[in-house]
Design an enzyme around this catalytic site. Structure first.
Site, mmCIF file in Angstrom:
data_model
loop_
_atom_site.group_PDB
_atom_site.id
_atom_site.type_symbol
_atom_site.label_atom_id
_atom_site.label_comp_id
_atom_site.label_asym_id
_atom_site.label_seq_id
_atom_site.Cartn_x
_atom_site.Cartn_y
_atom_site.Cartn_z
ATOM 1 N N ASP A 153 1.250 -1.571 0.478
ATOM 2 C CA ASP A 153 -0.047 0.276 -0.117
ATOM 3 C C ASP A 153 0.249 1.074 0.378
ATOM 4 O OD1 ASP A 153 -1.738 1.712 0.893
ATOM 5 O OD2 ASP A 153 -3.096 1.505 1.736
ATOM 6 N N HIS A 165 -3.787 -1.549 -1.167
ATOM 7 C CA HIS A 165 -4.515 -0.881 -0.823
ATOM 8 C C HIS A 165 -5.767 -1.476 -1.357
ATOM 9 C CE1 HIS A 165 -6.473 2.808 1.228
ATOM 10 N NE2 HIS A 165 -6.859 3.043 0.346
#
Length: 412
Positions: free
Chosen positions: A169, A200
């Protein structure tokens, strides 16, 4: 599964929330906090998911002050619109609306007991703030952005908190994760988990970044927290025993299916047999499993591990191969051979119903024991694997031709 309800805001007016109820009609509460895409199909699905787990779940519309009823997908145009909402988003006001949602949930007749919160993306950050700024009983945040800038609030957290982050992420690179860990080190019940290879949005099924292993692991950890803090508590061991009784003792397919969720699945890993969904799995049980096991089939328990959402059974599976066993030996005519193998069943539950089974065994050992695989010059064994499971003093390393070479060599 759900319906829309009205929630009264503390400063006047009202907003909508998507409410999903458990099958029995009541349970502890969970507030589900949205991504930047509104209370969309994914967030409503999370509410339905937790309702299956036995919770009264509600997702408040936190964009209502800008535009009520935002429901976006994950396409390029939707992303652009979603970021437009994020730019205008009033975080403190949203926390006040979450507090109003918690109060509304506590007063709802279906909500019995405590209330937790879970959020994703924007909602992951809000879950952190909810733990700090409201009277919620526990909170779980997935891939929240900007938490490292809000660590002053950590001193206000008095409830259990769990954060789930993806290794890849870009919003939470390793240095940010370490800053978050350090900022939460004095919070007694704060946990931070990072999932290798996950990005993410790894728990959103509609997104390209969806990562099932990471999502499944995170859910198991989240449900363990919710169960510990709020309940409900189920006797998973007894539920699994009942399922097995219907499978192997009474051989009753409708009764077996009644122990499972509406859309369960079973996967016998070595042979890829089983079924996905009620119709497919019932067909498998009826015609290829429950009524096709040998009459002398016996399951001998060796160990059982019980978690918040699953049971892991280690056992010996014993039978005489006097009938064609579609699920274990598909297409193999009966050999009359007796077989004993170690078998492991990993059984996952949603609430008080079985959700799925992953069943493992050593297929090579089965084939050796029925005479279809010659163990000569192969690193495989027959019934010896079952015998050694029960008696660890039996010789080890018998398949290792080089084992004798280390007889007089000291370990470093």
């Amino acid at each position: 599964m759900g319906t829309m309800i009205d929630i009264q805001a503390a400063d006047g007016g009202s907003f909508k929330g998507y409410l999903a109820l458990p099958e029995k009609g009541s349970g502890p509460g969970i507030v589900v906090l949205q991504e930047i895409f509104g209370v969309n199909a994914n967030i409503r699905g999370v509410c339905d998911y937790y309702a299956e787990e036995g919770y009264v779940a509600v997702a408040p519309d936190l964009f209502w002050r800008m535009e009520p009823g935002v429901d976006l997908g994950y396409g390029e145009a939707d992303f652009k619109k979603a970021f437009g909402f994020l730019e205008r988003f009033d975080q403190p006001q949203a926390v006040a609306d979450i507090a109003a949602t918690i109060a509304a949930l506590r007063s709802h007749p279906a909500c019995k007991g405590k209330v937790g919160a879970i959020g994703f993306c924007l909602g992951g950050t809000l879950a952190y703030l909810t733990a700090a700024k409201t009277d919620v009983d526990c909170a779980v945040g997935y891939y929240g952005v900007g938490i490292e800038q809000l660590l002053d609030a950590a001193k206000e957290i008095s409830c259990p908190l769990q954060l789930h982050l993806g290794e890849l992420d870009k919003y939470t690179p390793p240095e940010v994760v370490e800053k978050i860990r350090d900022g939460l080190k004095d919070v007694p019940e704060a946990e931070v988990y990072v999932y290798p290879g996950a990005d993410h949005g790894f728990s959103a099924k509609g997104r390209a970044q969806y990562d099932k292993p990471a999502s499944s692991m995170a859910h198991s950890r989240a449900i363990a927290l919710f169960r510990r803090v709020m309940g409900p508590h189920y006797d998973l061991s007894a539920l699994w025993d009942m399922h097995c009784y219907y499978e192997f003792a009474t051989r009753d397919v409708p009764a077996t299916m009644s122990t499972m969720v509406a859309e369960p699945y079973v996967n016998h890993i070595p042979t890829m047999t089983g079924g996905v969904g009620q119709k497919h799995l019932a067909r498998f049980y009826q015609h290829h499993f429950v009524n096709s096991n040998p009459a002398d089939t016996k399951l001998i328990p060796v160990s059982r591990t019980i978690g918040a959402d699953r049971v892991v059974d280690e056992m010996l599976f014993c039978f005489t191969h006097d009938t064609e066993i579609d699920w274990m030996l598909p297409g193999v005519k009966p050999t009359g051979k007796y077989v004993e193998i170690p078998l492991v069943a990993i059984v996952c539950f949603r609430g008080d119903k079985l959700y799925h089974e992953h069943i493992y065994w050593d297929q090579a050992s089965v084939l050796v024991q029925i005479g279809l695989l010659d163990p000569a010059n192969l690193p495989v064994a027959g019934q010896e694997t079952a015998k050694k499971l029960i008696d660890e003093t039996l010789p080890s390393n018998t398949l290792m031709k080089r084992w004798a070479e280390s007889e007089n060599q000291a370990a470093e």
